[in-house]
Scaffold this motif. Structure first.
Motif, PDB file in Angstrom:
ATOM      1  N   LEU A  76       0.817  -1.209   0.000  1.00  0.00           N
ATOM      2  CA  LEU A  76       0.000   0.000   0.000  1.00  0.00           C
ATOM      3  C   LEU A  76       0.852   1.261   0.000  1.00  0.00           C
ATOM      4  N   ASN A  77       2.119   1.143   0.385  1.00  0.00           N
ATOM      5  CA  ASN A  77       2.971   2.326   0.450  1.00  0.00           C
ATOM      6  C   ASN A  77       3.373   2.822  -0.937  1.00  0.00           C
ATOM      7  N   GLN A  78       3.197   1.987  -1.963  1.00  0.00           N
ATOM      8  CA  GLN A  78       3.583   2.384  -3.307  1.00  0.00           C
ATOM      9  C   GLN A  78       2.632   3.435  -3.881  1.00  0.00           C
ATOM     10  N   PHE A  79       1.375   3.394  -3.452  1.00  0.00           N
ATOM     11  CA  PHE A  79       0.378   4.313  -3.966  1.00  0.00           C
ATOM     12  C   PHE A  79       0.224   5.471  -2.995  1.00  0.00           C
ATOM     13  N   LYS A  80       0.891   6.570  -3.277  1.00  0.00           N
ATOM     14  CA  LYS A  80       0.831   7.724  -2.393  1.00  0.00           C
ATOM     15  C   LYS A  80      -0.287   8.650  -2.847  1.00  0.00           C
ATOM     16  N   ILE A  81      -1.000   9.178  -1.893  1.00  0.00           N
ATOM     17  CA  ILE A  81      -2.087  10.096  -2.188  1.00  0.00           C
ATOM     18  C   ILE A  81      -1.489  11.480  -2.403  1.00  0.00           C
ATOM     19  N   ASN A  82      -1.924  12.120  -3.462  1.00  0.00           N
ATOM     20  CA  ASN A  82      -1.424  13.460  -3.751  1.00  0.00           C
ATOM     21  C   ASN A  82      -2.013  14.449  -2.756  1.00  0.00           C
ATOM     22  N   LYS A  83      -1.163  15.044  -1.971  1.00  0.00           N
ATOM     23  CA  LYS A  83      -1.585  16.034  -0.991  1.00  0.00           C
ATOM     24  C   LYS A  83      -1.225  17.419  -1.517  1.00  0.00           C
ATOM     25  N   PRO A  84      -2.026  18.403  -1.162  1.00  0.00           N
ATOM     26  CA  PRO A  84      -1.662  19.749  -1.598  1.00  0.00           C
ATOM     27  C   PRO A  84      -0.362  20.180  -0.924  1.00  0.00           C
ATOM     28  N   PRO A  85       0.434  20.970  -1.597  1.00  0.00           N
ATOM     29  CA  PRO A  85       1.704  21.381  -0.995  1.00  0.00           C
ATOM     30  C   PRO A  85       1.457  22.273   0.220  1.00  0.00           C
ATOM     31  N   THR A  86       2.266  22.080   1.220  1.00  0.00           N
ATOM     32  CA  THR A  86       2.133  22.891   2.422  1.00  0.00           C
ATOM     33  C   THR A  86       2.896  24.194   2.232  1.00  0.00           C
ATOM     34  N   ILE A  87       2.256  25.270   2.640  1.00  0.00           N
ATOM     35  CA  ILE A  87       2.866  26.590   2.543  1.00  0.00           C
ATOM     36  C   ILE A  87       3.417  26.939   3.927  1.00  0.00           C
ATOM     37  N   LYS A 127      -5.006  28.263  22.418  1.00  0.00           N
ATOM     38  CA  LYS A 127      -4.365  27.245  21.592  1.00  0.00           C
ATOM     39  C   LYS A 127      -4.127  27.800  20.193  1.00  0.00           C
ATOM     40  N   LEU A 128      -2.978  27.463  19.605  1.00  0.00           N
ATOM     41  CA  LEU A 128      -2.647  27.842  18.232  1.00  0.00           C
ATOM     42  C   LEU A 128      -2.389  26.569  17.425  1.00  0.00           C
ATOM     43  N   VAL A 129      -3.064  26.453  16.270  1.00  0.00           N
ATOM     44  CA  VAL A 129      -2.909  25.273  15.422  1.00  0.00           C
ATOM     45  C   VAL A 129      -2.541  25.726  14.019  1.00  0.00           C
ATOM     46  N   PRO A 130      -1.321  25.441  13.540  1.00  0.00           N
ATOM     47  CA  PRO A 130      -0.960  25.780  12.161  1.00  0.00           C
ATOM     48  C   PRO A 130      -1.634  24.822  11.176  1.00  0.00           C
ATOM     49  N   LEU A 131      -2.131  25.350  10.072  1.00  0.00           N
ATOM     50  CA  LEU A 131      -2.786  24.566   9.036  1.00  0.00           C
ATOM     51  C   LEU A 131      -1.816  24.329   7.878  1.00  0.00           C
ATOM     52  N   PRO A 132      -2.064  23.298   7.053  1.00  0.00           N
ATOM     53  CA  PRO A 132      -1.189  23.047   5.898  1.00  0.00           C
ATOM     54  C   PRO A 132      -1.206  24.188   4.881  1.00  0.00           C
ATOM     55  N   GLY A 152      -0.865  27.221   5.506  1.00  0.00           N
ATOM     56  CA  GLY A 152      -0.016  28.303   5.996  1.00  0.00           C
ATOM     57  C   GLY A 152      -0.723  29.189   6.995  1.00  0.00           C
ATOM     58  N   ASP A 153      -2.049  29.096   7.071  1.00  0.00           N
ATOM     59  CA  ASP A 153      -2.802  29.889   8.041  1.00  0.00           C
ATOM     60  C   ASP A 153      -2.720  29.250   9.417  1.00  0.00           C
ATOM     61  N   ILE A 154      -3.177  30.012  10.419  1.00  0.00           N
ATOM     62  CA  ILE A 154      -3.139  29.547  11.799  1.00  0.00           C
ATOM     63  C   ILE A 154      -4.525  29.731  12.394  1.00  0.00           C
ATOM     64  N   VAL A 155      -5.022  28.702  13.072  1.00  0.00           N
ATOM     65  CA  VAL A 155      -6.299  28.791  13.767  1.00  0.00           C
ATOM     66  C   VAL A 155      -6.000  28.943  15.250  1.00  0.00           C
ATOM     67  N   ALA A 156      -6.551  30.001  15.830  1.00  0.00           N
ATOM     68  CA  ALA A 156      -6.325  30.284  17.249  1.00  0.00           C
ATOM     69  C   ALA A 156      -7.631  30.113  18.002  1.00  0.00           C
ATOM     70  N   THR A 157      -7.563  29.423  19.125  1.00  0.00           N
ATOM     71  CA  THR A 157      -8.696  29.316  20.034  1.00  0.00           C
ATOM     72  C   THR A 157      -8.485  30.351  21.118  1.00  0.00           C
ATOM     73  N   ILE A 158      -9.446  31.279  21.252  1.00  0.00           N
ATOM     74  CA  ILE A 158      -9.290  32.364  22.223  1.00  0.00           C
ATOM     75  C   ILE A 158     -10.475  32.377  23.170  1.00  0.00           C
ATOM     76  N   LYS A 159     -10.256  32.998  24.324  1.00  0.00           N
ATOM     77  CA  LYS A 159     -11.312  33.151  25.317  1.00  0.00           C
ATOM     78  C   LYS A 159     -11.541  34.645  25.522  1.00  0.00           C
ATOM     79  N   ARG A 211      -9.247  32.709  12.690  1.00  0.00           N
ATOM     80  CA  ARG A 211      -8.259  32.314  11.692  1.00  0.00           C
ATOM     81  C   ARG A 211      -7.334  33.493  11.416  1.00  0.00           C
ATOM     82  N   VAL A 212      -6.022  33.228  11.404  1.00  0.00           N
ATOM     83  CA  VAL A 212      -5.017  34.261  11.200  1.00  0.00           C
ATOM     84  C   VAL A 212      -4.199  33.890   9.966  1.00  0.00           C
ATOM     85  N   ASP A 213      -3.978  34.861   9.107  1.00  0.00           N
ATOM     86  CA  ASP A 213      -3.167  34.641   7.905  1.00  0.00           C
ATOM     87  C   ASP A 213      -1.724  34.392   8.316  1.00  0.00           C
TER      88      ASP A 213
END
Length: 110
Positions: free
Chosen positions: A42-53, A77-82, A84-91, A100-102
């Motif tokens: 199964l490792n021979q068939f790689k799924i095409n993922k969008p490039p990470t910025i 909490k800060l979570v970087p997305l593929p 390139g944006d960042i999702v922040a959880t705020i109170k 969402r932060v650019d």
């Protein structure tokens, strides 16, 4: 003890019965070669993922931008997305929100 003797007697009788049957028919092949098909890995068939910025601003700058733009906010909490944006959880005032932060400019997107 009785069970062991019964099992042993059964095994001996099965071996005694099976022996003459093979001796009478010499055309029987004792080694059976299984016809196996090899499955592809199964490792021979790689799924095409969008490039990470990669993000260009550090997470501390993101925290500082959020706290300066939104009054009385606390970054949980800060979570970087593929992308390139960042999702922040705020109170803010006992409410939890996601912002969402650019990742390139640090601008807050609502």
């Amino acid at each position: 003890m009785r069970r062991i003797l019964t099992i042993a007697a059964l095994a001996v009788s099965l071996l005694a019965v099976q022996g003459p049957a093979f001796a009478q028919s010499p055309n029987i092949q004792l080694q059976v070669k299984p016809n196996l098909q090899i499955q592809p890995k199964l490792n021979q068939f790689k799924i095409n993922k969008p490039p990470t910025i990669p993000r260009t601003i550090p997470l501390s700058v993101v925290t500082r931008n959020i706290q300066s733009q939104i009054a009385n906010s606390r970054v949980l909490k800060l979570v970087p997305l593929p992308s390139g944006d960042i999702v922040a959880t705020i109170k803010v005032q006992n409410q939890i929100k996601k912002v969402r932060v650019d990742g390139q400019t640090g601008a807050i997107q609502n």
